[in-house]
Design an enzyme around this catalytic site. Sequence first.
Site, PDB file in Angstrom:
ATOM      1  CE  LYS A   1     -54.381 -24.820 -94.631  1.00  0.00           C
ATOM      2  NZ  LYS A   1     -55.335 -25.445 -95.591  1.00  0.00           N
TER       3      LYS A   1
ATOM      4  CB  ALA B   1     -54.503 -31.628 -96.812  1.00  0.00           C
ATOM      5  CG  ASP B   2     -53.467 -25.191 -98.886  1.00  0.00           C
ATOM      6  OD1 ASP B   2     -54.272 -24.575 -98.159  1.00  0.00           O
ATOM      7  OD2 ASP B   2     -53.125 -24.784-100.015  1.00  0.00           O
ATOM      8  CB  THR B   3     -56.759 -28.401-102.292  1.00  0.00           C
ATOM      9  OG1 THR B   3     -56.758 -29.646-101.589  1.00  0.00           O
ATOM     10  CG2 THR B   3     -57.054 -28.652-103.761  1.00  0.00           C
TER      11      THR B   3
ATOM     12  N   GLY C   1     -51.046 -30.489-101.149  1.00  0.00           N
ATOM     13  CA  GLY C   1     -49.933 -30.828-100.275  1.00  0.00           C
ATOM     14  C   GLY C   1     -50.496 -31.505 -99.035  1.00  0.00           C
TER      15      GLY C   1
END
Length: 208
Positions: free
Chosen positions: A56, A77-79, A114
């Site tokens: 991203k 960010a990635d959850t 992340g």
Amino acid sequence: MSVFQKLVLASGSPRRIELLQQAGIEPDRLFPADLDETPLRAEHPRSLAKRLSRAKAEKAQEGLARDGEGDAFILAADTVVAVGRRILPKAELVDEASNCLRLLSGRTHRVYTGVCLITPSGKLRQRLVETRVRFKRLSREELESYLASGEWRGKAGGYGIQGLAGTFVVKMVGSYTNVVGLPLYETVGLLTADGYKVHFNWLAGTRA
């Protein structure tokens, strides 16, 4: 001397925007990245969160460069919500949400986020944050009522802890803001370590 620094958030998530605002940070631009978030074969949830957050940020970096705006801090960010190595989807259909919640009912799961930062000089930094969350055993009424609320839509694991599903949490070990979608301690640490003046607005008294 000017302290203006541009921050681009590679997300359109209202929850991440609100969390940054909670820390006194107002993104100058949103640059959501349209990515295929399908896990790779046998990919661990931790690896998926790190890979997608980096992808991203890098996609936003490419887009900003095309727009002649390469002088920004880029935050992404990635959850990921997982039970063991099983990665739960970002529920878009009621059946997906129902399956997620039935799996989480009465069990402990893990939430990984992340976080990736690319500085104006092109330096890339990443953090991975893990939180363990245990849900109560959900009754049929609780499950059906929560599904009817629609709060699950678009959320990893089919729930948002900052809403009604917060009443399901028996125990949590780790960062609450991580489960919401952006771990503030680690995010602010990344930004300050690379020269972003997180606390300037605090000192200037401009925080709402």
